[in-house]
Motif scaffolding. Structure first.
Motif, PDB file in Angstrom:
ATOM      1  N   ARG A  64      -2.416 -18.819 -20.811  1.00 21.49           N
ATOM      2  CA  ARG A  64      -2.460 -19.010 -19.355  1.00 21.49           C
ATOM      3  C   ARG A  64      -1.173 -18.534 -18.708  1.00 21.49           C
ATOM      4  O   ARG A  64      -1.193 -17.879 -17.664  1.00 21.49           O
ATOM      5  N   LEU A  65      -0.034 -18.860 -19.310  1.00 20.86           N
ATOM      6  CA  LEU A  65       1.247 -18.432 -18.765  1.00 20.86           C
ATOM      7  C   LEU A  65       1.359 -16.908 -18.767  1.00 20.86           C
ATOM      8  O   LEU A  65       1.699 -16.304 -17.746  1.00 20.86           O
ATOM      9  N   PHE A  66       1.078 -16.291 -19.895  1.00 17.98           N
ATOM     10  CA  PHE A  66       1.145 -14.825 -19.966  1.00 17.98           C
ATOM     11  C   PHE A  66       0.190 -14.178 -18.974  1.00 17.98           C
ATOM     12  O   PHE A  66       0.506 -13.144 -18.376  1.00 17.98           O
ATOM     13  N   SER A  67      -0.973 -14.784 -18.768  1.00 17.07           N
ATOM     14  CA  SER A  67      -1.953 -14.177 -17.856  1.00 17.07           C
ATOM     15  C   SER A  67      -1.432 -14.124 -16.423  1.00 17.07           C
ATOM     16  O   SER A  67      -1.843 -13.263 -15.644  1.00 17.07           O
ATOM     17  N   THR A  68      -0.521 -15.016 -16.063  1.00 19.01           N
ATOM     18  CA  THR A  68       0.040 -14.993 -14.709  1.00 19.01           C
ATOM     19  C   THR A  68       1.055 -13.873 -14.526  1.00 19.01           C
ATOM     20  O   THR A  68       1.411 -13.534 -13.397  1.00 19.01           O
ATOM     21  N   LEU A  69       1.515 -13.288 -15.634  1.00 19.17           N
ATOM     22  CA  LEU A  69       2.493 -12.203 -15.586  1.00 19.17           C
ATOM     23  C   LEU A  69       1.853 -10.833 -15.790  1.00 19.17           C
ATOM     24  O   LEU A  69       2.550  -9.823 -15.857  1.00 19.17           O
ATOM     25  N   LEU A  70       0.537 -10.803 -15.869  1.00 21.83           N
ATOM     26  CA  LEU A  70      -0.207  -9.578 -16.139  1.00 21.83           C
ATOM     27  C   LEU A  70      -0.372  -8.756 -14.866  1.00 21.83           C
ATOM     28  O   LEU A  70      -0.666  -9.291 -13.803  1.00 21.83           O
ATOM     29  N   ARG A  71      -0.177  -7.451 -14.994  1.00 26.38           N
ATOM     30  CA  ARG A  71      -0.346  -6.548 -13.859  1.00 26.38           C
ATOM     31  C   ARG A  71      -0.969  -5.247 -14.347  1.00 26.38           C
ATOM     32  O   ARG A  71      -0.715  -4.799 -15.457  1.00 26.38           O
ATOM     33  N   ARG A  72      -1.795  -4.664 -13.488  1.00 29.73           N
ATOM     34  CA  ARG A  72      -2.375  -3.348 -13.778  1.00 29.73           C
ATOM     35  C   ARG A  72      -1.558  -2.312 -13.039  1.00 29.73           C
ATOM     36  O   ARG A  72      -1.307  -2.428 -11.837  1.00 29.73           O
ATOM     37  N   GLU A  73      -1.153  -1.287 -13.760  1.00 27.37           N
ATOM     38  CA  GLU A  73      -0.339  -0.218 -13.194  1.00 27.37           C
ATOM     39  C   GLU A  73      -1.230   0.835 -12.525  1.00 27.37           C
ATOM     40  O   GLU A  73      -2.432   0.916 -12.823  1.00 27.37           O
ATOM     41  N   PRO A  74      -0.656   1.660 -11.640  1.00 22.83           N
ATOM     42  CA  PRO A  74      -1.454   2.703 -10.971  1.00 22.83           C
ATOM     43  C   PRO A  74      -2.155   3.658 -11.933  1.00 22.83           C
ATOM     44  O   PRO A  74      -3.223   4.184 -11.625  1.00 22.83           O
ATOM     45  N   ASP A  75      -1.585   3.862 -13.136  1.00 25.45           N
ATOM     46  CA  ASP A  75      -2.212   4.765 -14.110  1.00 25.45           C
ATOM     47  C   ASP A  75      -3.322   4.079 -14.911  1.00 25.45           C
ATOM     48  O   ASP A  75      -3.913   4.674 -15.808  1.00 25.45           O
ATOM     49  N   GLY A  76      -3.601   2.807 -14.613  1.00 30.31           N
ATOM     50  CA  GLY A  76      -4.663   2.068 -15.301  1.00 30.31           C
ATOM     51  C   GLY A  76      -4.185   1.249 -16.481  1.00 30.31           C
ATOM     52  O   GLY A  76      -4.956   0.460 -17.032  1.00 30.31           O
TER      53      GLY A  76
END
Length: 186
Positions: A64-76
């Motif tokens: 759950r903690l790691f999921s809050t730090l997840l981001r998708r970059e412009p390159d996918g």
């Protein structure tokens, strides 16, 4: 800082679910732009299991903690980001899995809320559309979560969605929050 307990979807109304989703504060990962530091040695499997160095992460609070730090970059690509570091993470399909659904209403008045494998709650609608992608094993439904991140709808939940979608055979699809999502794969 301890994580809040995962809410019990069965005991909540959709209004309560919407309120909880709105109150859920996430770190502003879209505002953080540190240099790329390398590979996290983590991956998210298609079934929603998180791995580190090949072993499943057994503590749900860590996931759950790691999921809050997840981001998708412009390159996918996907990264875990903090104000000071950015690490690549491998994602086999979608980073989240919608594991439960609660529905209220029918037709255009329907509202659908989903609980993710991380405990997050998402109500389908204009900001959280559902899309279907044709795959070798049939259509796969995806729910937009945030910032280009999606949840694959788990098979049992998909069967509930399909039952709702096929209730109107002249135009198969799903309504939620006034938006129609056709049961047509991309």
């Amino acid at each position: 800082m301890p994580m809040e307990p995962i809410p019990d979807l069965d005991t909540l109304s959709l209004a309560q679910i919407a309120r909880l989703a709105e109150d859920h504060r996430l770190p502003p990962v879209e505002q953080w732009h540190p240099d790329h530091c390398g590979d996290s040695e983590m991956r998210i499997a298609r079934d929603g299991t998180w791995y580190h160095q090949g072993s499943p992460i057994g503590r749900p609070a860590m996931v759950r903690l790691f999921s809050t730090l997840l981001r998708r970059e412009p390159d996918g690509s996907f990264v875990l980001v903090t104000p000071v570091e950015k690490l690549t993470i491998a994602v086999e399909d979608a980073p989240f899995l919608a594991v439960a659904m609660k529905a209220e209403g029918e037709g255009e008045d329907a509202r659908l809320a989903f609980q993710l494998n991380t405990g997050d709650l998402v109500t389908a609608g204009p900001d959280h559309p559902i899309r279907f992608v044709e795959a070798g094993d049939g259509p796969r439904p995806y729910l937009h979560v945030r910032g280009g991140l999606e949840a694959l709808v788990a098979r049992p939940v998909y069967y509930d969605l399909a039952g709702r979608a096929l209730a109107a055979p002249e135009r198969p699809g799903i309504w939620s929050n006034g938006i129609f999502f056709p049961l047509v794969a991309e």
